[in-house]
Motif scaffolding. Structure first.
Motif, PDB file in Angstrom:
ATOM      1  N   SER A 155     -36.247 -22.802  96.747  1.00  0.00           N
ATOM      2  CA  SER A 155     -36.688 -24.064  96.153  1.00  0.00           C
ATOM      3  C   SER A 155     -36.869 -23.918  94.655  1.00  0.00           C
ATOM      4  O   SER A 155     -36.892 -22.820  94.107  1.00  0.00           O
ATOM      5  CB  SER A 155     -37.970 -24.564  96.813  1.00  0.00           C
ATOM      6  N   GLN A 156     -37.058 -25.064  94.002  1.00  0.00           N
ATOM      7  CA  GLN A 156     -36.878 -25.153  92.552  1.00  0.00           C
ATOM      8  C   GLN A 156     -38.152 -25.031  91.725  1.00  0.00           C
ATOM      9  O   GLN A 156     -38.118 -24.481  90.623  1.00  0.00           O
ATOM     10  CB  GLN A 156     -36.183 -26.485  92.244  1.00  0.00           C
TER      11      GLN A 156
ATOM     12  N   SER B  98     -31.554 -29.936  91.536  1.00  0.00           N
ATOM     13  CA  SER B  98     -31.749 -31.351  91.248  1.00  0.00           C
ATOM     14  C   SER B  98     -31.424 -31.599  89.778  1.00  0.00           C
ATOM     15  O   SER B  98     -31.672 -30.740  88.922  1.00  0.00           O
ATOM     16  CB  SER B  98     -33.200 -31.758  91.537  1.00  0.00           C
ATOM     17  N   ILE B  99     -30.871 -32.772  89.485  1.00  0.00           N
ATOM     18  CA  ILE B  99     -30.587 -33.091  88.082  1.00  0.00           C
ATOM     19  C   ILE B  99     -31.851 -33.507  87.337  1.00  0.00           C
ATOM     20  O   ILE B  99     -31.846 -33.620  86.111  1.00  0.00           O
ATOM     21  CB  ILE B  99     -29.536 -34.218  87.962  1.00  0.00           C
ATOM     22  N   PHE B 100     -32.935 -33.715  88.092  1.00  0.00           N
ATOM     23  CA  PHE B 100     -34.190 -34.139  87.483  1.00  0.00           C
ATOM     24  C   PHE B 100     -35.172 -32.965  87.445  1.00  0.00           C
ATOM     25  O   PHE B 100     -35.544 -32.434  88.486  1.00  0.00           O
ATOM     26  CB  PHE B 100     -34.802 -35.295  88.259  1.00  0.00           C
TER      27      PHE B 100
ATOM     28  N   TYR C 285     -37.046 -30.164  95.253  1.00  0.00           N
ATOM     29  CA  TYR C 285     -35.697 -29.823  95.672  1.00  0.00           C
ATOM     30  C   TYR C 285     -35.709 -28.455  96.342  1.00  0.00           C
ATOM     31  O   TYR C 285     -36.333 -27.519  95.847  1.00  0.00           O
ATOM     32  CB  TYR C 285     -34.753 -29.797  94.470  1.00  0.00           C
ATOM     33  N   ALA C 286     -35.019 -28.365  97.468  1.00  0.00           N
ATOM     34  CA  ALA C 286     -34.904 -27.096  98.186  1.00  0.00           C
ATOM     35  C   ALA C 286     -33.574 -27.051  98.916  1.00  0.00           C
ATOM     36  O   ALA C 286     -32.964 -28.088  99.205  1.00  0.00           O
ATOM     37  CB  ALA C 286     -36.059 -26.925  99.166  1.00  0.00           C
ATOM     38  N   ILE C 287     -33.113 -25.856  99.208  1.00  0.00           N
ATOM     39  CA  ILE C 287     -31.825 -25.636  99.883  1.00  0.00           C
ATOM     40  C   ILE C 287     -32.020 -24.622 101.006  1.00  0.00           C
ATOM     41  O   ILE C 287     -32.740 -23.634 100.853  1.00  0.00           O
ATOM     42  CB  ILE C 287     -30.781 -25.082  98.896  1.00  0.00           C
ATOM     43  N   ARG C 288     -31.350 -24.884 102.121  1.00  0.00           N
ATOM     44  CA  ARG C 288     -31.249 -23.876 103.168  1.00  0.00           C
ATOM     45  C   ARG C 288     -29.776 -23.553 103.400  1.00  0.00           C
ATOM     46  O   ARG C 288     -28.963 -24.452 103.585  1.00  0.00           O
ATOM     47  CB  ARG C 288     -31.863 -24.366 104.484  1.00  0.00           C
TER      48      ARG C 288
ATOM     49  N   ARG D 231     -25.430 -20.583  99.302  1.00  0.00           N
ATOM     50  CA  ARG D 231     -25.961 -21.623  98.428  1.00  0.00           C
ATOM     51  C   ARG D 231     -27.403 -21.258  98.079  1.00  0.00           C
ATOM     52  O   ARG D 231     -28.151 -20.773  98.927  1.00  0.00           O
ATOM     53  CB  ARG D 231     -25.911 -22.980  99.116  1.00  0.00           C
ATOM     54  N   VAL D 232     -27.789 -21.484  96.851  1.00  0.00           N
ATOM     55  CA  VAL D 232     -29.109 -21.052  96.389  1.00  0.00           C
ATOM     56  C   VAL D 232     -29.648 -22.025  95.347  1.00  0.00           C
ATOM     57  O   VAL D 232     -28.895 -22.738  94.688  1.00  0.00           O
ATOM     58  CB  VAL D 232     -29.031 -19.622  95.804  1.00  0.00           C
ATOM     59  N   ASN D 233     -30.945 -22.052  95.227  1.00  0.00           N
ATOM     60  CA  ASN D 233     -31.648 -22.873  94.246  1.00  0.00           C
ATOM     61  C   ASN D 233     -32.718 -21.998  93.603  1.00  0.00           C
ATOM     62  O   ASN D 233     -33.087 -20.959  94.141  1.00  0.00           O
ATOM     63  CB  ASN D 233     -32.257 -24.096  94.947  1.00  0.00           C
ATOM     64  N   SER D 234     -33.203 -22.377  92.453  1.00  0.00           N
ATOM     65  CA  SER D 234     -34.315 -21.681  91.790  1.00  0.00           C
ATOM     66  C   SER D 234     -34.778 -22.568  90.646  1.00  0.00           C
ATOM     67  O   SER D 234     -34.241 -23.666  90.436  1.00  0.00           O
ATOM     68  CB  SER D 234     -33.865 -20.327  91.237  1.00  0.00           C
ATOM     69  N   VAL D 235     -35.747 -22.096  89.892  1.00  0.00           N
ATOM     70  CA  VAL D 235     -36.137 -22.794  88.666  1.00  0.00           C
ATOM     71  C   VAL D 235     -34.887 -22.948  87.794  1.00  0.00           C
ATOM     72  O   VAL D 235     -34.051 -22.044  87.709  1.00  0.00           O
ATOM     73  CB  VAL D 235     -37.243 -22.011  87.929  1.00  0.00           C
TER      74      VAL D 235
END
Length: 309
Positions: A283-284, A266-268, A273-276, A226-230
């Protein structure tokens, strides 16, 4: 008993920092400039007292975290003009100060050991709770000799066994140099194969695409993570209203999904928002400092429990 003490100290630190930030955010518009300065100064002093004791006994060596930063100061847009950029200040400061307060040793590295440039955009007040916080961030980083004189990525590779974690803050400078640096690819691969904690902020998750990958992400070291970014919406906003131009590499979320990663956000836009996922923390945006730092510290501590460091 020691584990319980560490958890209690961490809880107290997290609660203090959280409520201090919430107080400033909620009441800052109604506070005079002088009173804001007094409130921030009091919060800083109390935080120093609360965090004076490291979570690691003085008799033990401090675990060391490698912080890799871009050394670029411009980004090519629309293939015809350069936009000033660099390391995004609060994306570096928020995790760095907490790591320092928690007893971790910090070592900074850049391509060729070049001193970094702070992204001018990151110096704007809208990214900070107060001007005092921003000024303290600059003072803190400048007080660190390793930040002033970073080592090269080649040397960081040689010293990889001495680090318990890797942290890469955002700022679009990394889209100019780190994204094309084979030494960065080696570092990411080495840390992942050793199952060490890796933290990537905002644009930094784009660096994962430098790792080898076959069709549908076959052989990719982070396949299924699982990953997050801009986000694409945030990229569009930055390109349209901040930089007024498009970089060569964009739509980072799509590139990560193409390699078999599970992208979440995040939808906003512009919300924290961050994920581990296991040893990877992402993070975003610049407003995700609290969320990212907590998850990153938790991942480091979980890793240390498993190791003999």
């Amino acid at each position: 008993m020691r584990a319980i003490t560490m958890q209690n100290q961490t809880w107290n630190q997290n609660q203090f920092i959280f409520f201090s930030n919430q107080f400033l955010k909620r009441f800052q518009p109604n506070l005079s400039k002088l009173f804001r300065g007094i409130v921030f100064s009091m919060a800083l002093i109390i935080s120093m007292v609360v965090n004076h004791s490291s979570i690691f006994p003085n008799s033990e060596p401090k675990p060391k975290v490698l912080i890799v930063m871009s050394a670029a100061n411009t980004l090519l847009l629309d293939e015809n003009h350069k936009h000033p950029t660099g390391v995004f200040l609060n994306e570096l400061y928020h995790p760095a100060i907490r790591l320092n307060q928690s007893g971790f040793d910090l070592e900074f590295a850049t391509p060729n050991g070049k001193k970094v440039t702070l992204d001018p955009e990151s110096l704007k007040d809208k990214y900070w709770n107060s001007k005092e916080e921003k000024e303290e961030a600059i003072r803190f980083l400048n007080s660190l000799n390793s930040f002033q004189k970073p080592i090269s990525l080649e040397l960081a590779i040689q010293k990889n066994q001495s680090y318990v974690g890797l942290l890469i803050p955002g700022g679009q400078g990394l889209m100019t140099d780190l994204l094309y640096d084979t030494n960065l690819t080696i570092l990411l691969s080495t840390f992942q194969k050793q199952e060490k904690t890796i933290g990537l902020v905002c644009h930094a998750p784009a660096l994962l695409i430098t790792l080898p990958s076959g069709p549908n992400g076959d052989g990719f070291l982070f396949h299924g993570y699982r990953v997050n970014s801009v986000t694409k919406i945030e990229e569009w906003f930055i390109e349209t209203f901040v930089m007024k131009g498009k970089p060569k590499v964009r739509k980072i979320s799509d590139l990560l999904k193409e390699r078999g990663m599970l992208y979440e956000s995040s939808i906003f836009p512009a919300s924290g928002y961050a994920i581990r996922d296991r040893n990877l923390v992402t993070s975003q945006n610049p407003f995700s400092g609290e969320e990212f730092t907590k998850l990153y510290l938790d991942a480091l501590k979980d890793s240390l429990k498993k190791s003999s460091f």
